[in-house]
Scaffold this motif. Structure first.
Motif, PDB file in Angstrom:
ATOM      1  N   ASP A  39       0.813  -1.216   0.000  1.00  0.00           N
ATOM      2  CA  ASP A  39       0.000   0.000   0.000  1.00  0.00           C
ATOM      3  C   ASP A  39       0.846   1.266   0.000  1.00  0.00           C
ATOM      4  O   ASP A  39       0.320   2.371   0.161  1.00  0.00           O
ATOM      5  CB  ASP A  39      -0.915   0.015   1.236  1.00  0.00           C
ATOM      6  N   ILE A  40       2.129   1.071  -0.111  1.00  0.00           N
ATOM      7  CA  ILE A  40       3.024   2.227  -0.151  1.00  0.00           C
ATOM      8  C   ILE A  40       3.384   2.538  -1.599  1.00  0.00           C
ATOM      9  O   ILE A  40       3.669   1.635  -2.393  1.00  0.00           O
ATOM     10  CB  ILE A  40       4.304   1.951   0.666  1.00  0.00           C
ATOM     11  N   ASP A  66       1.180   6.811   1.513  1.00  0.00           N
ATOM     12  CA  ASP A  66       0.277   5.728   1.913  1.00  0.00           C
ATOM     13  C   ASP A  66      -0.928   5.795   0.999  1.00  0.00           C
ATOM     14  O   ASP A  66      -1.660   6.789   0.983  1.00  0.00           O
ATOM     15  CB  ASP A  66      -0.135   5.922   3.379  1.00  0.00           C
ATOM     16  N   SER A  96      -3.229   3.212   0.860  1.00  0.00           N
ATOM     17  CA  SER A  96      -4.161   2.147   1.252  1.00  0.00           C
ATOM     18  C   SER A  96      -5.607   2.574   1.022  1.00  0.00           C
ATOM     19  O   SER A  96      -6.461   1.741   0.716  1.00  0.00           O
ATOM     20  CB  SER A  96      -3.939   1.763   2.725  1.00  0.00           C
ATOM     21  N   THR A 131       8.318   2.793   5.231  1.00  0.00           N
ATOM     22  CA  THR A 131       8.147   4.241   5.386  1.00  0.00           C
ATOM     23  C   THR A 131       9.396   4.924   5.929  1.00  0.00           C
ATOM     24  O   THR A 131       9.418   6.147   6.055  1.00  0.00           O
ATOM     25  CB  THR A 131       6.978   4.536   6.339  1.00  0.00           C
TER      26      THR A 131
END
Lengths: 726, 377
Positions: free
Chosen positions: A483-484, A499, A501, A555
């Protein structure tokens, strides 16, 4: 206040005052030195003609009355310039450390001298630096990277003819940017014995306080017992007589490292070389060298020098053997491999045949894009079970095109997404094929950023969100990891970590970038928790973004290593472990600025250059360049590797298919590892008959290739058919 | 050869008898930079016949990236034209071409996003604003290039996002606007030092220390000028005033550069962007980026005397013919729609010709034609 024009009595006509721009002196408004003689009645032309007169156009031009320039007097600052014969710096050679700075006027002075060598006071000297290694900011010289630069110093002088505007004379001083101070020197143990008569090369690493090794450093080698062993300025040790010797490497006059060893009487009386006697071009061969003494016993640790020789008479020898004994041939032929141990030699022959992997490329289908240039592509299987390729568009493109390629022979353009942009450079689809991201550059409001697409119906993707926050400079490339999303931002030249997501609520969760003035970021690719970031002249960086061995998180990247090379322009990087277990990083550079690249003086340029550097990545912390793939007349762009085949979109050289099986050393192109190529030009393209392959992606047995000038190609690489001769 | 002689004779005739230049055979030419095509168009406009693209010149080196041809200026003697290649890796360039044959003469590396250029009347120096519009906002520079050798001799640090570089008619001072600092900055062309700084934030217009704050806004609150352009006055106002386009505050400030004060305010429509003063100093033309229009002001009265709708949106650059008869206006347009050039008759205030160009048509300058043999125009 009397304006200059009035002083000269020539009014305010635009071009009557042509000389005054350069004459203005001091901090006050420009005036003409009253002490100077008045301008002559018949002035010469205002501007120095440095180019031949161009031919006139074929139609009459709108005439503009032009007033000839007048001859000026020159203000004192310019007059003084006439006395200057030279401008030098104090100190004459400027040395600054990387990340350190020197204050102009304090640490570095610029001084003008006359022909007799006397200082000339009152000269205005303008400093400037145009270099990737140093910068001039706020009156300080700043070290950016190791290398030599030039401090340019300009002064204004009256023209040689005595009339017309002042001219500029420039002088320069050498500026050397050095790495951080060396705190230790390590002489690497070569792992061999020093037999009398042997020639052994030593290497030294100049270690800095941050643990790194300085690349550009002068090493002074000395032997404490030259009668027993000498060492030359390149670190080659010649063992002469038995006894204990210490060789010392000295850096910057005071930091030393040493290696002590024992020179032994050479026991070797015979050398035997065994290994392959037959191979293909491009195969990397390893030979076993057995040194034995007079009694027939094997001598361990013998220092071996390798050589290869051809029996051919052509100038190009055709094969290389490296210091580690790796032999590889570029041309078929018979070669002699020689191993020398302290003056004793052994040899063997190897017959090299053509690699014989010639394939051909068959066009399965096409998706012609003739109305605009095409950029990158992404092939995937949609949630509806059908296969798709999305392609971006370039230079006035504005669109992402969706192609149904379930039938590869008949790509069907199912839809397109239009955004406010002139370049949709990149398109990526996440692993679940639920979301795609396209990049924006050239938005009319200059906000750019990315556009997130919902792929619920992959044939008809729809915009879920447009995200521009802190990405106004444009996004050139992106890459998914779960999701990054990693976004390459043209503005900050950092990797922005997003992000994604919730596709309708994108948020920045991190950022990573190097801290170097003049940095330029181009691409990112992520595989198995490692990100490969292409940072142009600063090389490729490997980041831990979830691998974990270096403590990185998706991250919060952690730098693992970096690798820069002389050619610079690092554009793309692709890691790959082949079937034989060799792990390489294939790094492409993209060179636009070469002499042959651009048009000049009416001679058309023939496009970009650049090649694929092959880095051994067995140890990700210690990258080593071991091979290259270079089509000499063209420029490398994107690449993809699958099943030991590298597909390179080589711009004007079309698609190139290269065998990257086994160990790789040397020049893969010259070795015949290129097994097929295909020119992606077409008469009906956006630009006719002009291949400009942008990106390849092998998918389900086909190779999808986007071409800037012709759109989408669906290709198949097959063994070359034998054409029967009747 | 016949064409050469004909052109030469006509050129000489026009130089001697300016009024003849208005004869029907007059051809007006402009060069236009198309930022997203990396293409320069040379457009010829013949009154009564229309405008045509008579030449396309490709610029830039990157087939896979936009080089970004942004600002365009013709040397005062008409021999050369210059285009800034803005996008860079990361530093941009200025390219110098021989006008007419349009062949590349030289390339010079400048700063981050070199945008507009001001050239001294003698053609010796080019002062280019390094706009540096992306990424973290940090003070940027004006690059000073010595054009005979095309060498950058110095950079003068000015403010955040300098743009709209122009040299006043006497060649003594150069001005640029600071989009993100809300300032007007003056550079002495003799010393290449900042000699004046003026805050243009609405309600807080004031002179500032020349070597004072480069980053901060001159004013407070949400109202900002966001100046995109500065244009020196001509005619009776030559070397006395400059006009500053307040892009966000929808007005143009006339700044008296002797007294360093706002002498007049001209209300505009949305997004005044580029400015041009006609050669006699009587009219001020302003592109309105947000209104797809050009506003025409009479500078004697300070009144807007007309607003001319342009053919496509994102109206960008404007230049007037030296005889003051026509204005040439570029429109960037949006996305894949090509930009255009509109020719406006400044007597009737009507668009009299439109021609489609490349993508994101922006920087523009007038080309008076080639010099006569011997180098004197």
């Amino acid at each position: 206040m009397l304006r200059p024009a009035d002083r000269l009595g020539v009014g305010a006509a635009l071009t009557t005052l042509v000389f005054l721009a350069g004459c203005a002196g001091g901090a006050s408004r420009a005036t003409v030195d009253d002490s100077q003689p008045p301008p002559p009645a018949e002035p010469p032309p205002a501007a120095t003609v440095v180019q031949p007169d161009p031919p006139p156009p074929d139609t009459a031009a709108a005439g503009v009355p032009r007033t000839p320039a007048l001859t000026p007097g020159y203000v004192p600052a310019v007059q003084i310039g006439a006395r200057v014969a030279e401008v030098r710096t104090e100190p004459a050679e400027i040395v600054v450390e990387v990340a350190d700075s020197l204050a102009m006027g304090e640490d570095v002075e610029m001084i003008a001298y006359d022909a007799a060598g006397n200082p000339v006071p009152g000269v205005r000297i303008l400093p400037n630096i145009d270099s990737r290694f140093a910068a001039l900011e706020d009156g300080h010289i700043k070290g950016v990277g190791e290398g030599d630069a030039e401090l340019r110093m300009a002064i204004q002088v009256p023209p040689a003819s005595g009339t017309g505007p002042p001219e500029i004379r420039t002088f320069s001083a050498l500026l050397t940017v050095v790495g951080p101070p060396v705190v230790a020197v390590e002489v690497v143990d070569p792992g061999v014995r020093f037999f009398t008569g042997a020639l052994v090369r030593l290497e030294a690493r100049a270690l800095t306080r941050d643990g790194g090794a300085r690349q550009h450093v002068e090493i002074v080698w000395t032997s404490d017992r030259k009668r027993l062993a000498t060492v030359d300025e390149r670190g080659f040790v010649t063992a002469l007589r038995p006894g204990a010797v210490t060789v010392t490497a000295t850096v910057e006059g005071e930091v030393t490292g040493a290696l002590s060893f024992e020179v032994e009487e050479n026991p070797v009386t015979a050398v035997e070389v065994t290994g392959p006697s037959r191979a293909r071009t491009g195969d990397v061969l390893r030979y076993t060298v057995t040194a034995s003494d007079a009694g027939g016993g094997v001598v361990e640790g013998a220092p071996v020098d390798y050589a290869a020789a051809s029996f051919e008479t052509r100038a190009d020898m055709g094969a290389s053997i490296y210091p580690d004994g790796a032999f590889v041939a570029e041309r078929p032929g018979l070669y002699r491999v020689t191993a020398t141990v302290a003056g004793r030699t052994g040899q063997t022959l190897v017959e090299v045949v053509d690699r014989g992997m010639e394939h051909e490329v068959i066009v399965t289908g096409r998706g012609l894009v003739a109305d605009r240039p095409t950029s990158d592509l992404w092939a995937f299987t949609g949630n509806d079970g059908r296969d798709y390729v999305y392609t971006g568009t370039h230079a006035g493109g504005q669109r992402m095109l969706a192609w149904d390629v379930t039938d590869p022979a008949n790509p069907v353009l199912t839809d397109f997404v239009e955004v406010d942009a002139r370049v949709v450079n990149d398109v990526k689809v996440n692993a679940n094929a639920t979301v795609a991201v396209i990049t924006r550059e050239g938005a009319s409001d200059r906000k750019n950023g990315i556009v997130v697409l919902d792929l619920a119906d992959p044939a008809h993707p729809v915009i879920a969100d447009t995200y521009t926050k802190d990405l106004s400079g444009g996004v050139h490339n992106v890459f998914f990891q779960g999701d990054i999303l990693y976004a390459i931002h043209n503005g900050t030249l950092d990797v922005h970590i997003l992000d994604i997501s919730d596709p309708r609520n994108v948020a920045e969760v991190g950022r990573w970038g190097i801290e170097k003035p003049g940095k330029y970021l181009h691409d990112i690719w992520v595989v198995d928790g490692l990100a490969y970031v292409s940072y142009w002249n600063d090389g490729v960086y490997i980041l831990d973004v979830g691998d974990g061995r270096w403590g990185g998180l998706p991250t919060a990247p952690v730098e693992v290593s970096s690798f820069a090379y002389e050619e610079g322009n690092t554009h793309v990087a692709f890691p790959y472990t082949n079937a034989d277990g060799h792990t390489y990083l294939f790094v492409g550079d993209e060179i636009f600025d070469c002499e042959d690249c651009i048009s000049r003086n009416g001679v058309p340029g023939d496009g970009s250059r650049g090649f694929i550097h092959v880095l051994d990545m067995a140890d990700p912390e210690n990258l080593r360049e071991v091979a290259r793939y270079e089509v000499p007349e063209a420029g490398a762009h994107n690449l993809w590797i699958e099943d030991d085949r590298m597909y390179v979109a080589y711009y004007q050289a079309g698609l190139r298919v290269v065998d990257v099986s086994g160990e790789l050393r040397g020049d893969l192109y010259r070795q015949g590892r290129e097994i097929a190529w295909f020119p992606t030009g077409t008469p009906d393209g956006h630009v006719a008959n002009s291949p400009m392959a942008w990106g390849p992606q092998p998918y389900k047995g086909h190779v999808f290739v986007s071409d800037l000038n012709s759109g989408l190609w669906v290709l198949r690489v097959v063994p070359k058919r034998k054409v029967p001769v009747s | 050869m016949r064409g050469f002689l004909a052109g030469t004779l006509l050129g000489l005739t026009l130089a001697v008898l300016p009024q003849v230049a208005r004869a029907q055979s007059t051809v007006y030419r402009v060069y236009v930079a198309n930022e997203s095509s990396d293409l320069i168009n040379r457009v010829a406009f013949t009154p009564g016949e229309g405008a045509v693209v008579e030449k396309e010149i490709a610029v830039g080196v990157m087939p896979g990236d936009n080089d970004g041809a942004h600002g365009l200026s013709v040397s005062p003697d008409g021999r050369y034209w210059y285009v800034t290649i803005a996008h860079g890796t990361p530093y941009g360039y200025v390219w110098k071409f021989r006008a007419g044959p349009d062949t590349l003469v030289a390339r010079t590396r400048l700063g981050l996003f070199p945008a507009t250029m001001g050239i001294t009347p003698d053609g010796q120096f080019m002062l280019t604003a390094n706009f540096n519009l992306h990424g973290d906002m940090v003070p940027s520079d004006i690059s000073v290039v010595y054009t005979p050798e095309m060498v950058e001799i110095t950079k003068v640090r000015t403010c955040l996002m300098p743009h709209g570089s122009r040299v006043r008619p006497d060649g003594v001072k150069q001005y640029s606007a600071c989009m993100h600092s809300d300032q007007l900055v003056e550079i002495d062309v003799g010393t290449f030092e900042v000699t004046g700084r003026f805050g243009v934030a609405p309600g807080h217009e004031r002179p500032m220390a020349a070597h004072g704050e480069m980053e901060g806004h001159g004013g407070m609150g949400d109202r900002v000028c966001s100046p995109t352009w500065v244009e020196p006055g001509l005619g009776t106002r030559a070397n006395l005033v400059v006009y500053v386009a307040c892009n966000r505050n929808q007005e143009i400030l006339e700044v008296d550069t002797e007294r360093w004060e706002v002498s007049r305010r001209l209300a505009t429509g949305k997004g005044p962007y580029n400015l041009e003063v006609t050669g006699d100093g009587g009219r001020l033309l302003a592109t309105l980026k947000g209104e797809q229009a050009v506003a025409v002001f009479d500078l004697e009265s300070g009144r807007e005397i007309g607003r001319v709708a342009t053919s496509r949106p994102v109206t960008h650059g404007v230049v007037a013919s030296p005889d003051g008869r026509y204005a040439f206006v570029t429109n960037e347009s949006v996305g894949s729609v090509r930009g255009t050039l509109d020719v406006i008759d400044l007597e009737t205030l009507e668009v009299v010709a439109t021609v489609e160009l490349g993508h994101q048509s922006g920087g523009i300058d007038f080309w008076p034609g080639p010099p006569a043999p011997g180098g004197v125009r």
